[in-house]
Design a protein around this motif. Sequence first.
Motif, PDB file in Angstrom:
ATOM      1  N   ILE A   1      17.742  51.408 -10.709  1.00 43.60           N
ATOM      2  CA  ILE A   1      17.036  50.133 -10.498  1.00 43.60           C
ATOM      3  C   ILE A   1      18.036  49.066 -10.070  1.00 43.60           C
ATOM      4  N   ASN A   2      19.189  49.020 -10.766  1.00 38.31           N
ATOM      5  CA  ASN A   2      20.268  48.101 -10.403  1.00 38.31           C
ATOM      6  C   ASN A   2      21.545  48.926 -10.240  1.00 38.31           C
ATOM      7  N   PRO A   3      21.890  49.296  -8.995  1.00 31.45           N
ATOM      8  CA  PRO A   3      23.058  50.155  -8.766  1.00 31.45           C
ATOM      9  C   PRO A   3      24.364  49.573  -9.311  1.00 31.45           C
ATOM     10  N   LYS A   4      24.449  48.238  -9.418  1.00 30.59           N
ATOM     11  CA  LYS A   4      25.683  47.615  -9.914  1.00 30.59           C
ATOM     12  C   LYS A   4      25.805  47.725 -11.432  1.00 30.59           C
ATOM     13  N   VAL A   5      24.671  47.930 -12.082  1.00 28.10           N
ATOM     14  CA  VAL A   5      24.676  48.153 -13.540  1.00 28.10           C
ATOM     15  C   VAL A   5      23.883  49.440 -13.790  1.00 28.10           C
ATOM     16  N   PRO A   6      24.483  50.591 -13.466  1.00 35.71           N
ATOM     17  CA  PRO A   6      23.729  51.843 -13.510  1.00 35.71           C
ATOM     18  C   PRO A   6      23.345  52.273 -14.919  1.00 35.71           C
ATOM     19  N   LYS A  63      14.285  71.500  -3.937  1.00 41.79           N
ATOM     20  CA  LYS A  63      15.445  70.648  -3.632  1.00 41.79           C
ATOM     21  C   LYS A  63      15.017  69.188  -3.485  1.00 41.79           C
ATOM     22  N   GLU A  64      14.120  68.762  -4.369  1.00 41.13           N
ATOM     23  CA  GLU A  64      13.615  67.391  -4.326  1.00 41.13           C
ATOM     24  C   GLU A  64      14.132  66.585  -5.514  1.00 41.13           C
ATOM     25  N   VAL A  65      14.364  65.302  -5.259  1.00 36.81           N
ATOM     26  CA  VAL A  65      14.728  64.367  -6.314  1.00 36.81           C
ATOM     27  C   VAL A  65      13.591  63.366  -6.449  1.00 36.81           C
ATOM     28  N   ILE A  66      13.093  63.205  -7.679  1.00 39.20           N
ATOM     29  CA  ILE A  66      11.962  62.316  -7.937  1.00 39.20           C
ATOM     30  C   ILE A  66      12.404  61.231  -8.910  1.00 39.20           C
ATOM     31  N   VAL A  67      12.244  59.986  -8.518  1.00 40.91           N
ATOM     32  CA  VAL A  67      12.644  58.845  -9.334  1.00 40.91           C
ATOM     33  C   VAL A  67      11.400  58.057  -9.723  1.00 40.91           C
ATOM     34  N   ASP A  68      11.105  58.036 -11.016  1.00 45.04           N
ATOM     35  CA  ASP A  68       9.911  57.340 -11.525  1.00 45.04           C
ATOM     36  C   ASP A  68       8.653  57.721 -10.747  1.00 45.04           C
ATOM     37  N   GLY A  69       8.516  59.027 -10.498  1.00 41.47           N
ATOM     38  CA  GLY A  69       7.324  59.550  -9.835  1.00 41.47           C
ATOM     39  C   GLY A  69       7.348  59.526  -8.325  1.00 41.47           C
ATOM     40  N   GLU A  70       8.381  58.933  -7.736  1.00 40.74           N
ATOM     41  CA  GLU A  70       8.464  58.830  -6.277  1.00 40.74           C
ATOM     42  C   GLU A  70       9.572  59.730  -5.739  1.00 40.74           C
ATOM     43  N   LYS A 118      15.061  67.186 -15.953  1.00 39.47           N
ATOM     44  CA  LYS A 118      14.483  65.845 -16.087  1.00 39.47           C
ATOM     45  C   LYS A 118      15.269  65.068 -17.133  1.00 39.47           C
ATOM     46  N   ILE A 119      15.793  63.931 -16.720  1.00 38.46           N
ATOM     47  CA  ILE A 119      16.509  63.034 -17.631  1.00 38.46           C
ATOM     48  C   ILE A 119      15.972  61.630 -17.397  1.00 38.46           C
ATOM     49  N   GLY A 120      15.328  61.073 -18.414  1.00 44.28           N
ATOM     50  CA  GLY A 120      14.734  59.748 -18.238  1.00 44.28           C
ATOM     51  C   GLY A 120      13.715  59.772 -17.121  1.00 44.28           C
ATOM     52  N   GLY A 121      13.833  58.840 -16.194  1.00 48.19           N
ATOM     53  CA  GLY A 121      12.912  58.771 -15.069  1.00 48.19           C
ATOM     54  C   GLY A 121      13.354  59.577 -13.862  1.00 48.19           C
ATOM     55  N   ILE A 122      14.444  60.333 -13.996  1.00 45.81           N
ATOM     56  CA  ILE A 122      14.978  61.106 -12.872  1.00 45.81           C
ATOM     57  C   ILE A 122      14.633  62.575 -13.044  1.00 45.81           C
TER      58      ILE A 122
END
Length: 232
Positions: free
Chosen positions: A212-217, A149-156, A138-142
């Motif tokens: 959240i913003n792929p252009k400014v990761p 084998k699941e990836v969870i982003v901000d709980g989703e 777990k790093i930040g919201g990831i």
Amino acid sequence: MHMYNILVVDDEKEITDAIEVYLKNQNYNVFKAYNGEEALKIFDREEIHLVLMDVMMPKLDGTSATIEIRKKSTVPIIILSAKSEDMDKILGLNIGADDYVTKPFNPLELLARVNSNIRRYTNYSNNEITQKNNTTIKIGGIELDDNSKEVIVDGEKVKVTPIEYKILYLLMNNPNRVFSIEEIYEKVWQEPAYNPDTVTVHIGRIRNKIEINPKVPKYLKVVWGIGYKFKK
């Protein structure tokens, strides 16, 4: 020995027949389709473990067929692309293909790509990814759960392909460490860097799913002239 089912999709019968010979010599079971519509019918009917997909085809092209397969499955998809069709390769990778082989292809290279993608997919499916010191990273919201084998982003939960998962696992398991594109390729694909440009496309797809913003990761950072890192 498990017999894997390969779906070969190309509107040129000579090409599908030739590929069938190569694959059967390696003990693969082969299904053939000559357009995207046929491919999807076979895919829905049979248990397919890998797809070799031509781009330019009648009725339903390879790009559209790849999009449809990706809606329901993470099986490896390898694009068959003519040398002059670089945009087809990039587009194919962007919409969910895992790899590409350039036509006219060397049979040994084609088999190498098939074997490595099958190996990677079955390892992923069987939960055999190595370096399992911690089952959850777990790093930040990831959050990455290596058991499911699941990836969870901000709980989703976010749907990722086996390749995307392995790249993310490598980078998150080594936060702040910079990996070159070639190094990422060799560690994830477990072979010499044949198609290192695919890494950049896969990184872009991962960003679209976790940032959240792929252009400014915030997380998946480029280190110009060197490679990529996952920022902690």
